[in-house]
Design an enzyme around this catalytic site. Structure first.
Site, PDB file in Angstrom:
ATOM      1  N   THR A 121       8.002  -3.635  -5.943  1.00  0.00           N
ATOM      2  CA  THR A 121       8.155  -4.328  -4.666  1.00  0.00           C
ATOM      3  C   THR A 121       7.503  -5.701  -4.685  1.00  0.00           C
ATOM      4  OG1 THR A 121       8.219  -2.219  -3.480  1.00  0.00           O
ATOM      5  CG2 THR A 121       7.696  -4.181  -2.198  1.00  0.00           C
TER       6      THR A 121
ATOM      7  N   LYS B 249      -6.078  -3.933  -6.021  1.00  0.00           N
ATOM      8  CA  LYS B 249      -7.437  -3.749  -5.487  1.00  0.00           C
ATOM      9  C   LYS B 249      -8.227  -2.670  -6.215  1.00  0.00           C
ATOM     10  CE  LYS B 249      -4.412  -1.472  -2.618  1.00  0.00           C
ATOM     11  NZ  LYS B 249      -3.042  -1.893  -2.292  1.00  0.00           N
TER      12      LYS B 249
ATOM     13  N   VAL C 250      -7.013  -7.949  -1.110  1.00  0.00           N
ATOM     14  CA  VAL C 250      -7.603  -7.525   0.163  1.00  0.00           C
ATOM     15  C   VAL C 250      -6.825  -8.183   1.297  1.00  0.00           C
ATOM     16  CG1 VAL C 250      -9.685  -7.393   1.571  1.00  0.00           C
ATOM     17  CG2 VAL C 250      -9.877  -7.413  -0.924  1.00  0.00           C
TER      18      VAL C 250
ATOM     19  N   GLY D  15      -3.559  -8.228   1.823  1.00  0.00           N
ATOM     20  CA  GLY D  15      -2.182  -8.651   1.574  1.00  0.00           C
ATOM     21  C   GLY D  15      -1.975 -10.119   1.880  1.00  0.00           C
TER      22      GLY D  15
ATOM     23  N   ILE E 288      -2.950 -11.794   4.474  1.00  0.00           N
ATOM     24  CA  ILE E 288      -4.021 -12.455   5.227  1.00  0.00           C
ATOM     25  C   ILE E 288      -4.859 -13.304   4.277  1.00  0.00           C
ATOM     26  CG2 ILE E 288      -6.065 -12.115   6.666  1.00  0.00           C
ATOM     27  CD1 ILE E 288      -4.941  -9.382   7.447  1.00  0.00           C
TER      28      ILE E 288
ATOM     29  N   ASP F 156      -8.287   3.424  -0.310  1.00  0.00           N
ATOM     30  CA  ASP F 156      -7.770   2.062  -0.336  1.00  0.00           C
ATOM     31  C   ASP F 156      -8.710   1.114   0.412  1.00  0.00           C
ATOM     32  OD1 ASP F 156      -5.382   0.192  -0.851  1.00  0.00           O
ATOM     33  OD2 ASP F 156      -5.603   0.033   1.325  1.00  0.00           O
TER      34      ASP F 156
ATOM     35  N   LYS G  70     -11.068  -2.211  -0.980  1.00  0.00           N
ATOM     36  CA  LYS G  70     -11.022  -3.539  -0.362  1.00  0.00           C
ATOM     37  C   LYS G  70     -12.384  -3.938   0.207  1.00  0.00           C
ATOM     38  CE  LYS G  70      -6.136  -2.959   0.736  1.00  0.00           C
ATOM     39  NZ  LYS G  70      -5.149  -2.657   1.798  1.00  0.00           N
TER      40      LYS G  70
ATOM     41  N   GLY H  70       3.259  -5.196   1.649  1.00  0.00           N
ATOM     42  CA  GLY H  70       4.692  -5.450   1.652  1.00  0.00           C
ATOM     43  C   GLY H  70       5.093  -6.483   0.624  1.00  0.00           C
TER      44      GLY H  70
END
Length: 397
Positions: free
Chosen positions: A10, A94, A121, A123, A125, A190, A194, A292
């Site tokens: 992806t 990560k 960490v 995505g 952002i 997860d 992070k 994503g």
């Protein structure tokens, strides 16, 4: 700048699409993908695809290796090999960064290259870069965030619809938000990864994931828990947080309750939220798509553009030493259990409401230890911290 992408899932396919569409993005016009490393059975699908990593390592034209394989191995070995062959590396992985950040950074410096991991960490952002910017001026003493989009989607959807955990988890898997094995998302691993990376940078230390770090996820939450919290005007989120004072810090991943109107309560769907507190900047927060294809690929390409522009990130040696202490903060908790909680905490002020217990002013280490002990008798036990600033219906009546 010639780029090799390790993986065509992806995120890897997202990086390839962004760079190949660079005619639309003038800042990317000098970027090109020369190789995409894939499994042998996929090599014939695209002229860029290769399955021999040495082809990439030995090609002096390759400036940057983008690692998006995920997992610990072979990702760790391939990152190290790339750095030792004089390739800059950017990654969204990560799990491997959290366990090997200090080593990767040292190897990169020894070989005159860079190791960047903005997308690991949050995505899409821009969290790491802004954490580093704050640290150029400030000391950072706390970090907290909703750092997993899958768990946030599950909790948000349960809150909106009243559906069961199993039903919403299945929907998340069908949408591609959750893996077939959702453990990393719903059990807090997860978020742990992070938060480790964020703490490493913020405190200039190195904290590896492991059993010594407190984690409690949302695997046991029920629709009845959601109804109970809503009845008391509270919204549950899965949060990671850390606070540093003097020579110690705390670190915890756990469900946390917020009042509508608090920022965290308004983070919906699969969005992430993360914030810091600095000496002069005070509280600084960010929210956006945490995962994503394109949000994560966007952050990876931003790292590549930083390399192209020779934008140097904040230098950290990760050598500061602090003791881990989760006993310093006293908080209020709600526990749902059929086990005998009161006998385990005779010295605490506990109010009982059916199978729900409110415990006032207990330290984080103690409540986690007790819940872990009781879980042998009640495998479905669930608990949540009441956030600071939230209206507490058991006290403020």
């Amino acid at each position: 700048m010639k780029i090799a992408i390790l993986g065509h899932g992806t995120v890897g396919s997202g990086v390839l699409k962004i760079i190949q569409d660079s005619a639309l993005h003038p800042f990317e016009k000098d970027l090109s993908v020369k190789y995409v490393f894939v499994r042998p059975e996929k090599v014939d699908q695209n002229e860029l695809f290769v399955d021999d990593y040495s082809t990439i390592l030995n090609d002096e034209e390759v400036d940057v290796v983008v690692e998006v394989l995920g997992g610990l191995e072979p990702a760790k070995t391939m990152i190290i090999d790339a750095l030792k062959h004089g390739k800059n590396v950017v990654t969204a992985n990560k799990a491997v960064v959290a366990r090997n950040l200090k080593e990767f950074d040292e190897i990169a410096e020894e070989n005159g290259v860079k190791f960047y991991f903005e997308s690991a960490v949050g995505g899409g952002i821009p969290w790491i870069i802004n954490l580093e910017r704050a640290l150029r001026i400030d000391q950072i003493d706390s970090i907290h965030g909703i750092l997993n989009g899958t768990s946030n989607y599950i909790l948000d959807t349960m809150t909106k619809t009243g559906q069961s955990f199993d039903k919403v988890l299945k929907d998340a898997q069908d949408l591609g938000y959750a893996e077939a094995d959702p453990s990393a998302d719903i059990d807090g691993y997860d978020i742990e990864n992070k938060l480790c990376i964020s703490v490493d940078i913020a405190y200039n230390t190195f904290v590896k994931p492991g059993d010594h770090l407190l984690k409690f996820g949302i695997r046991n939450i029920t629709d009845e828990d959601i109804k109970y919290f809503k009845k008391h005007n509270l919204i549950v989120k899965l949060l990671g947080r850390s606070f540093k004072k003097n020579n110690s810090f705390n670190f915890v991943v756990e469900p946390t309750l917020y009042t509508p109107g608090q920022i965290e309560a308004g983070i919906h769907d699969n969005y992430n939220f993360v914030g810091l507190r600095g000496t002069t900047i005070g509280k600084l927060t960010f929210n956006g798509q945490g995962a994503g294809e394109f949000p994560t690929a966007h952050a990876l390409v931003q790292d590549i553009l930083d390399l192209k522009a020779n934008n140097v990130h904040l230098k950290r040696d990760f050598n500061e030493e602090f003791s881990l202490d989760n006993t310093t903060k006293k908080k209020n908790y709600v526990v749902r259990t059929s086990a005998d909680l009161e006998s385990k905490l005779p010295e605490y002020d506990i109010q009982k409401d059916g199978n729900y217990y409110h415990i006032a002013a207990i330290d984080t280490q103690k409540i986690h230890d007790v819940v872990n002990e009781l879980s042998s008798d009640d495998k479905g036990i669930f608990f949540a911290c009441i956030s600071g600033g939230a209206y507490n219906p058991w006290i403020e009546k």
